[in-house]
Design a protein around this motif. Sequence first.
Motif, PDB file in Angstrom:
ATOM      1  N   LEU A 123       0.912  -1.067   0.001  1.00  0.00           N
ATOM      2  CA  LEU A 123      -0.009   0.160   0.137  1.00  0.00           C
ATOM      3  C   LEU A 123       0.818   1.500   0.141  1.00  0.00           C
ATOM      4  CD1 LEU A 123      -2.872  -0.811   2.711  1.00  0.00           C
ATOM      5  CD2 LEU A 123      -2.947  -0.922   0.108  1.00  0.00           C
ATOM      6  N   PHE A 124       1.921   1.305   0.754  1.00  0.00           N
ATOM      7  CA  PHE A 124       2.522   2.528   0.946  1.00  0.00           C
ATOM      8  C   PHE A 124       4.293   2.429   0.425  1.00  0.00           C
ATOM      9  CE2 PHE A 124      -0.396   2.068   4.602  1.00  0.00           C
ATOM     10  CZ  PHE A 124      -1.180   2.978   4.072  1.00  0.00           C
ATOM     11  N   GLY A 125       4.390   1.531  -0.151  1.00  0.00           N
ATOM     12  CA  GLY A 125       5.971   1.554  -0.665  1.00  0.00           C
ATOM     13  C   GLY A 125       6.844   0.841   0.591  1.00  0.00           C
ATOM     14  N   GLU A 126       8.113   0.799   0.164  1.00  0.00           N
ATOM     15  CA  GLU A 126       9.067   0.208   0.905  1.00  0.00           C
ATOM     16  C   GLU A 126       9.518   0.934   2.289  1.00  0.00           C
ATOM     17  OE1 GLU A 126      10.741  -2.639   0.731  1.00  0.00           O
ATOM     18  OE2 GLU A 126       9.416  -2.987  -1.034  1.00  0.00           O
ATOM     19  N   GLU A 127       9.092   2.407   1.963  1.00  0.00           N
ATOM     20  CA  GLU A 127       9.251   3.407   3.367  1.00  0.00           C
ATOM     21  C   GLU A 127       8.366   2.716   4.542  1.00  0.00           C
ATOM     22  OE1 GLU A 127       9.068   8.151   4.237  1.00  0.00           O
ATOM     23  OE2 GLU A 127       8.145   7.271   2.372  1.00  0.00           O
ATOM     24  N   ALA A 128       7.215   1.971   4.199  1.00  0.00           N
ATOM     25  CA  ALA A 128       6.486   1.408   5.390  1.00  0.00           C
ATOM     26  C   ALA A 128       7.002   0.362   6.176  1.00  0.00           C
ATOM     27  CB  ALA A 128       5.141   1.007   4.563  1.00  0.00           C
ATOM     28  N   VAL A 129       8.141  -0.234   5.916  1.00  0.00           N
ATOM     29  CA  VAL A 129       8.961  -1.306   6.333  1.00  0.00           C
ATOM     30  C   VAL A 129       9.102  -0.972   7.835  1.00  0.00           C
ATOM     31  CG1 VAL A 129      10.757  -2.946   6.410  1.00  0.00           C
ATOM     32  CG2 VAL A 129       9.637  -2.341   4.479  1.00  0.00           C
ATOM     33  N   SER A 130       9.909   0.228   8.008  1.00  0.00           N
ATOM     34  CA  SER A 130      10.423   0.413   9.279  1.00  0.00           C
ATOM     35  C   SER A 130       9.209   0.820  10.525  1.00  0.00           C
ATOM     36  CB  SER A 130      11.041   1.818   9.170  1.00  0.00           C
ATOM     37  OG  SER A 130      12.154   1.858   8.338  1.00  0.00           O
ATOM     38  N   PRO A 131       8.136   1.515  10.266  1.00  0.00           N
ATOM     39  CA  PRO A 131       6.956   1.720  11.063  1.00  0.00           C
ATOM     40  C   PRO A 131       6.466   0.172  11.082  1.00  0.00           C
ATOM     41  CG  PRO A 131       6.350   2.975   9.171  1.00  0.00           C
ATOM     42  CD  PRO A 131       7.864   2.407   8.898  1.00  0.00           C
ATOM     43  N   ALA A 132       6.153  -0.476  10.078  1.00  0.00           N
ATOM     44  CA  ALA A 132       5.557  -1.734  10.495  1.00  0.00           C
ATOM     45  C   ALA A 132       6.302  -2.944  11.434  1.00  0.00           C
ATOM     46  CB  ALA A 132       5.497  -2.354   8.886  1.00  0.00           C
ATOM     47  N   LEU A 133       7.506  -2.558  11.230  1.00  0.00           N
ATOM     48  CA  LEU A 133       8.549  -3.556  12.234  1.00  0.00           C
ATOM     49  C   LEU A 133       8.473  -2.999  13.492  1.00  0.00           C
ATOM     50  CD1 LEU A 133      11.799  -3.961  10.050  1.00  0.00           C
ATOM     51  CD2 LEU A 133       9.912  -5.420  10.312  1.00  0.00           C
ATOM     52  N   PHE A 134       8.334  -1.696  13.940  1.00  0.00           N
ATOM     53  CA  PHE A 134       8.166  -1.262  15.299  1.00  0.00           C
ATOM     54  C   PHE A 134       6.785  -1.778  15.667  1.00  0.00           C
ATOM     55  CE2 PHE A 134      10.990   2.451  14.088  1.00  0.00           C
ATOM     56  CZ  PHE A 134      11.976   2.044  15.142  1.00  0.00           C
ATOM     57  N   TYR A 135       5.656  -1.655  14.891  1.00  0.00           N
ATOM     58  CA  TYR A 135       4.359  -2.369  15.279  1.00  0.00           C
ATOM     59  C   TYR A 135       4.547  -3.639  15.742  1.00  0.00           C
ATOM     60  CZ  TYR A 135      -0.592  -2.414  15.934  1.00  0.00           C
ATOM     61  OH  TYR A 135      -1.909  -2.637  16.260  1.00  0.00           O
ATOM     62  N   PHE A 136       5.391  -4.543  14.700  1.00  0.00           N
ATOM     63  CA  PHE A 136       5.529  -5.814  14.945  1.00  0.00           C
ATOM     64  C   PHE A 136       6.237  -6.214  16.089  1.00  0.00           C
ATOM     65  CE2 PHE A 136       9.247  -8.703  14.221  1.00  0.00           C
ATOM     66  CZ  PHE A 136       8.569  -9.778  14.267  1.00  0.00           C
ATOM     67  N   ALA A 137       7.198  -5.593  16.334  1.00  0.00           N
ATOM     68  CA  ALA A 137       7.929  -5.723  17.848  1.00  0.00           C
ATOM     69  C   ALA A 137       7.032  -5.720  18.901  1.00  0.00           C
ATOM     70  CB  ALA A 137       9.283  -4.675  17.796  1.00  0.00           C
ATOM     71  N   CYS A 138       6.355  -4.526  19.171  1.00  0.00           N
ATOM     72  CA  CYS A 138       5.390  -4.410  20.180  1.00  0.00           C
ATOM     73  C   CYS A 138       4.217  -5.559  20.218  1.00  0.00           C
ATOM     74  CB  CYS A 138       4.601  -2.903  20.268  1.00  0.00           C
ATOM     75  SG  CYS A 138       6.022  -1.598  19.986  1.00  0.00           S
ATOM     76  N   ASN A 139       3.597  -5.803  19.098  1.00  0.00           N
ATOM     77  CA  ASN A 139       2.765  -6.831  18.681  1.00  0.00           C
ATOM     78  C   ASN A 139       3.292  -8.237  19.336  1.00  0.00           C
ATOM     79  OD1 ASN A 139      -0.042  -7.638  17.551  1.00  0.00           O
ATOM     80  ND2 ASN A 139       1.454  -9.123  16.716  1.00  0.00           N
ATOM     81  N   THR A 140       4.561  -8.407  18.808  1.00  0.00           N
ATOM     82  CA  THR A 140       5.127  -9.695  19.459  1.00  0.00           C
ATOM     83  C   THR A 140       5.309  -9.761  20.945  1.00  0.00           C
ATOM     84  OG1 THR A 140       6.303  -9.879  17.339  1.00  0.00           O
ATOM     85  CG2 THR A 140       7.123 -11.131  19.116  1.00  0.00           C
ATOM     86  N   LEU A 141       5.771  -8.742  21.288  1.00  0.00           N
ATOM     87  CA  LEU A 141       6.055  -8.567  22.836  1.00  0.00           C
ATOM     88  C   LEU A 141       4.949  -8.941  23.633  1.00  0.00           C
ATOM     89  CD1 LEU A 141       8.341  -7.932  25.063  1.00  0.00           C
ATOM     90  CD2 LEU A 141       7.585  -5.597  24.763  1.00  0.00           C
ATOM     91  N   VAL A 142       3.466  -8.303  23.303  1.00  0.00           N
ATOM     92  CA  VAL A 142       2.592  -8.388  24.007  1.00  0.00           C
ATOM     93  C   VAL A 142       1.911  -9.780  24.011  1.00  0.00           C
ATOM     94  CG1 VAL A 142       0.218  -7.662  24.288  1.00  0.00           C
ATOM     95  CG2 VAL A 142       1.799  -6.084  23.820  1.00  0.00           C
ATOM     96  N   PHE A 143       2.134 -10.321  22.720  1.00  0.00           N
ATOM     97  CA  PHE A 143       1.376 -12.001  22.577  1.00  0.00           C
ATOM     98  C   PHE A 143       2.202 -12.823  23.257  1.00  0.00           C
ATOM     99  CE2 PHE A 143       1.054 -15.923  20.310  1.00  0.00           C
ATOM    100  CZ  PHE A 143      -0.241 -16.133  20.307  1.00  0.00           C
ATOM    101  N   TRP A 144       3.546 -12.694  23.021  1.00  0.00           N
ATOM    102  CA  TRP A 144       4.282 -13.960  23.617  1.00  0.00           C
ATOM    103  C   TRP A 144       4.525 -13.853  25.400  1.00  0.00           C
ATOM    104  CZ3 TRP A 144       4.810 -18.472  21.456  1.00  0.00           C
ATOM    105  CH2 TRP A 144       4.173 -18.224  19.976  1.00  0.00           C
ATOM    106  N   THR A 145       4.061 -12.689  25.847  1.00  0.00           N
ATOM    107  CA  THR A 145       4.210 -12.351  27.196  1.00  0.00           C
ATOM    108  C   THR A 145       2.783 -12.642  27.783  1.00  0.00           C
ATOM    109  OG1 THR A 145       4.174 -10.243  26.977  1.00  0.00           O
ATOM    110  CG2 THR A 145       6.247 -11.070  27.165  1.00  0.00           C
TER     111      THR A 145
END
Length: 314
Positions: A123-145
């Motif tokens: 949707l937003f191009g390769e520039e979207a990778v960085s914020p997507a990874l921040f959301y992924f990191a936070c999401n991973t932390l909440v789920f696996w704890t």
Amino acid sequence: MGALIVSALQGVLPILLMIALGYGLAHYKWITEHTGHFLTELALKVAIPAMMVNNMNVYFTTESLREAGWGLLAPLLAIATSYGIGTLVSLAARIPKGRRGVFRAMFACANTVVIGLPVATALFGEEAVSPALFYFACNTLVFWTVGVMGIRRDGGGKFSFHLKDLKSIFSPALTSFIVMIALTFAGVRLPDFILDTAKSLGSMATPLCLIYTGFIIQSMGLKNLLHGWDRSSALVMAGRFVVTPLIVFTVLSAIRTPEIMRNVYMVQSGMPIMSQTPLVSKSYGSDAGFASRMVLATTVFSLIFVPVMRVILG
């Protein structure tokens, strides 16, 4: 408005076509359980980490990280708040004790890598990778704890965190993410031959993930979409596609963040349930059947959510 809708459809159609390709390949048995497992391993352990290495090298700088500021913590605050609301909803709605933990995890946590990351980049191009990874990191932390702790409690276990769960938190994707952040702050640049290799391997990530999504939908069967539908199912759908996006929007309204970060966070907030949820539920004695049905339902519904969100975001 018409032009905006056409633009949104043009952005979403490649996603839908790749998912449809995976569905068709699965239907004709070109993708089986064995090859589906191979696709998952290739995407999660090779292609996505490689994409992170390449794109974080391109889009991450110490200046961009400082500019993002509190926006880096916005997903963690939003997802944790959503989990808290899911907890209250599960008690108020009298969700059965054997599925309360998995209900709360599905209410708050999304599939931010296998589906969320390729959707955001499409949707937003390769520039979207960085914020997507921040959301992924936070999401991973909440789920696996707290998420896994609640699911463990469904099966009669204690609400506690085990050291073995660290292996799930530090997946290849998250590990490469952390390493690249450390290298960025240290001012270390990887050799060009490594970056070129990472770029080539990373280009596989989006099609692999979306084709696998089509395989999942076909293997679970669209006819099973409405089987066993009850109040719990409706509330999970509300949490995934209404409550959590509204919480993310509220948090972002209070925190000044770059436009690309706001857009990606909003899209990530409405992604389907994490694909690992049924497996984790089964291993701890929670309601794995409920989790499996909701993975299918939210994956199918996300095909509606994405173009709608694309229009809203303009």
